[in-house]
Design a protein around this motif. Structure first.
Motif, PDB file in Angstrom:
ATOM      1  N   SER A  19      51.245  31.202  29.055  1.00  0.00           N
ATOM      2  CA  SER A  19      51.455  29.874  28.454  1.00  0.00           C
ATOM      3  C   SER A  19      50.404  29.561  27.394  1.00  0.00           C
ATOM      4  O   SER A  19      50.707  28.981  26.350  1.00  0.00           O
ATOM      5  CB  SER A  19      51.380  28.787  29.523  1.00  0.00           C
ATOM      6  OG  SER A  19      52.250  29.056  30.551  1.00  0.00           O
TER       7      SER A  19
ATOM      8  N   MET B  58      63.567  30.274  34.514  1.00  0.00           N
ATOM      9  CA  MET B  58      63.309  31.237  33.423  1.00  0.00           C
ATOM     10  C   MET B  58      64.504  32.181  33.300  1.00  0.00           C
ATOM     11  O   MET B  58      64.914  32.571  32.212  1.00  0.00           O
ATOM     12  CB  MET B  58      62.099  32.122  33.756  1.00  0.00           C
ATOM     13  CG  MET B  58      60.782  31.464  33.598  1.00  0.00           C
ATOM     14  SD  MET B  58      60.083  31.865  31.995  1.00  0.00           S
ATOM     15  CE  MET B  58      58.539  30.988  32.135  1.00  0.00           C
TER      16      MET B  58
ATOM     17  N   ASN C 209      52.339  22.938  32.447  1.00  0.00           N
ATOM     18  CA  ASN C 209      53.672  22.832  33.045  1.00  0.00           C
ATOM     19  C   ASN C 209      53.995  21.369  33.344  1.00  0.00           C
ATOM     20  O   ASN C 209      54.033  20.934  34.494  1.00  0.00           O
ATOM     21  CB  ASN C 209      53.738  23.645  34.344  1.00  0.00           C
ATOM     22  CG  ASN C 209      53.387  25.106  34.152  1.00  0.00           C
ATOM     23  OD1 ASN C 209      52.698  25.458  33.199  1.00  0.00           O
ATOM     24  ND2 ASN C 209      53.848  25.952  35.027  1.00  0.00           N
TER      25      ASN C 209
ATOM     26  N   THR D  63      48.919  34.987  34.147  1.00  0.00           N
ATOM     27  CA  THR D  63      49.802  36.147  33.987  1.00  0.00           C
ATOM     28  C   THR D  63      49.185  37.189  33.038  1.00  0.00           C
ATOM     29  O   THR D  63      49.281  38.382  33.300  1.00  0.00           O
ATOM     30  CB  THR D  63      51.195  35.710  33.492  1.00  0.00           C
ATOM     31  OG1 THR D  63      51.036  34.876  32.363  1.00  0.00           O
ATOM     32  CG2 THR D  63      51.944  34.949  34.556  1.00  0.00           C
TER      33      THR D  63
ATOM     34  N   HIS E  50      48.304  34.870  41.133  1.00  0.00           N
ATOM     35  CA  HIS E  50      48.242  33.780  40.151  1.00  0.00           C
ATOM     36  C   HIS E  50      47.632  32.543  40.827  1.00  0.00           C
ATOM     37  O   HIS E  50      47.896  32.293  42.009  1.00  0.00           O
ATOM     38  CB  HIS E  50      49.671  33.496  39.661  1.00  0.00           C
ATOM     39  CG  HIS E  50      49.739  32.660  38.443  1.00  0.00           C
ATOM     40  ND1 HIS E  50      49.611  31.291  38.485  1.00  0.00           N
ATOM     41  CD2 HIS E  50      49.914  32.987  37.137  1.00  0.00           C
ATOM     42  CE1 HIS E  50      49.712  30.818  37.247  1.00  0.00           C
ATOM     43  NE2 HIS E  50      49.885  31.831  36.416  1.00  0.00           N
TER      44      HIS E  50
ATOM     45  N   PHE F 116      59.171  22.982  28.997  1.00  0.00           N
ATOM     46  CA  PHE F 116      57.873  22.403  28.628  1.00  0.00           C
ATOM     47  C   PHE F 116      57.150  23.267  27.589  1.00  0.00           C
ATOM     48  O   PHE F 116      56.363  22.762  26.788  1.00  0.00           O
ATOM     49  CB  PHE F 116      56.993  22.151  29.873  1.00  0.00           C
ATOM     50  CG  PHE F 116      56.484  23.400  30.563  1.00  0.00           C
ATOM     51  CD1 PHE F 116      55.402  24.106  30.075  1.00  0.00           C
ATOM     52  CD2 PHE F 116      57.076  23.847  31.730  1.00  0.00           C
ATOM     53  CE1 PHE F 116      54.926  25.252  30.707  1.00  0.00           C
ATOM     54  CE2 PHE F 116      56.611  24.987  32.379  1.00  0.00           C
ATOM     55  CZ  PHE F 116      55.542  25.688  31.863  1.00  0.00           C
TER      56      PHE F 116
END
Ligand code: 13P
Ligand code: SF4
Length: 370
Positions: A60, A324, A143, A274, A257, A82
């Motif tokens: 992100s 996703m 997010n 990630t 994560h 987002f």
């Protein structure tokens, strides 16, 4: 240019797999026609069939940085809503950001809305108004919807991602005594704990109860007020999964994560975004073993890219980000095909006032050292 493009028509009797194969071939034909007018950004969790077309793939944070630099007229965001909104906020007014499937949202982002946050903020002000030495900084995880980022921007706060959360919290504590962190309780708690904040000073705000279900004293004594939100994908990893791996493979490395719950993060060998996970596996020696606690499309990709290492999903169950996954090659072919014919479909818009304030929060994040 348009006459070279065959329409994307699917034979009625084609299976979904055949339709997707056709769509992939169509994208291969169409993509070069669009040249530099289009940039495709892809998050690591996207399926291979889609992310193979990304001009830039990342987490992100990287995607927001990259999005801010893009010169193209059209940014096609193979990610979730987002992320596309953030690209609109950071992009130029003459650029269009396209989300190939408008249903690609994020269940965590949906766990906090502006009305709830405004209520929470006025309740916090109510408890803390007589105490100028005990002020709150709002911090939102990437997010979250653009209007929450705007709220944060307007109130002096910043956005954070899983790769810079500690830097953003340190920046916050240098200015105010408390942090109000939404919507992911786990990222907030894991980061606070790493910074040495005792658990009893990190309280959970339940948006469905008055004053978050907290007493005045709990609010006054808290360093971090954590929104009761979570990622439905990362919440599936359990500490027992780590025990199981370690029992059967004592030499396994566990990397997770920070959206995983604290009990998982505490037991893992490594924790990071990630991109951190991608680099970790890339740089690991041949023959090393990895159990990975993040979305399964990324884990499977890493497994296929590194056959000399053992790379497996930490959980015995599929951990799939179903939103996703909603972006399919058919969706990507569809938006690109429309672009070749001069039509922009699935454009993401953010109202001007929201954009202005959300940009404050995103720009602050981008200037805070990681
Ligand atoms: P990062 O891309 O920051 O690692 O976050 C993962 C995620 O949940 C994206 O939705
Ligand atoms: Fe949202 Fe979790 Fe999917 Fe990320 S992995 S987009 S946080 S639901």
């Amino acid at each position: 240019m348009a006459e070279m493009v065959m329409p994307l028509e699917m034979a009625e009797n084609e299976t979904l797999i055949e339709q997707e194969a056709t769509a992939i071939e169509r994208i291969k034909q169409i993509r070069p026609l669009l040249g530099d007018d289009v940039v495709i950004l892809g998050h690591h969790y996207q399926r291979d069939e889609v992310v193979q077309f990304a001009d830039f793939q990342g987490d992100s944070y990287q995607l927001s940085r990259e999005g801010a630099k893009v010169d193209a007229k059209y940014i096609v965001f193979a990610g979730v809503h987002f992320m596309a909104e953030s690209a609109v906020v950071l992009g130029r007014d003459d650029q269009a950001v396209i989300l190939p499937n408008m249903q690609a949202g994020c269940s965590m982002a949906d766990m906090a809305n502006l009305e709830q946050v405004l209520t929470a903020w006025s309740e916090l002000e109510d408890v803390l108004m007589d105490d100028p030495e005990n002020q709150v900084m709002p911090i939102t995880y990437m997010n979250s919807a653009a209007d929450l980022k705007a709220f944060v921007g307007e109130h002096g706060g910043a956005v954070c991602t899983s790769s810079n959360a500690q830097g953003v919290l340190e920046w916050s504590f240098a200015q105010r005594q408390k942090v109000f962190f939404f919507p992911d309780q786990h990222l907030g708690r894991n980061t606070g704990k790493k910074m040495g904040i005792p658990l009893e000073q990190m309280v959970l705000w339940n948006p469905f109860k008055p004053y978050g279900g907290l007493t005045d004293d709990e609010i006054r004594n808290a360093r971090i007020i954590l929104w009761r939100g979570h990622c439905s994908v990362h919440q599936q990893f359990r500490p027992e999964h780590i025990d199981l791996w370690k029992r059967h493979h004592p030499d396994v490395n566990v990397v997770v994560h920070p959206e995983c719950m604290m009990e998982v993060v505490d037991k893992a060998d490594y924790v990071g975004s990630t991109s951190y996970i991608v680099k970790m596996i890339e740089n690991a020696p041949a023959g090393s073993k990895w159990a990975v606690g993040t979305e399964m499309h990324l884990v499977n990709r890493l497994k296929n890219q590194h056959p000399d290492k053992m790379v497996e999903l930490l959980s015995p169950f599929s951990c799939l980000c179903s939103t996703m996954y909603r972006i399919s090659p058919l969706d990507l072919a569809n938006v690109l095909e429309n672009l070749t014919e001069g039509r922009v479909i699935n454009q993401i818009f953010v109202p001007e006032d929201v954009k202005r304030n959300a940009k404050l929060a995103l720009d602050r994040m981008l200037t805070i050292p990681k």
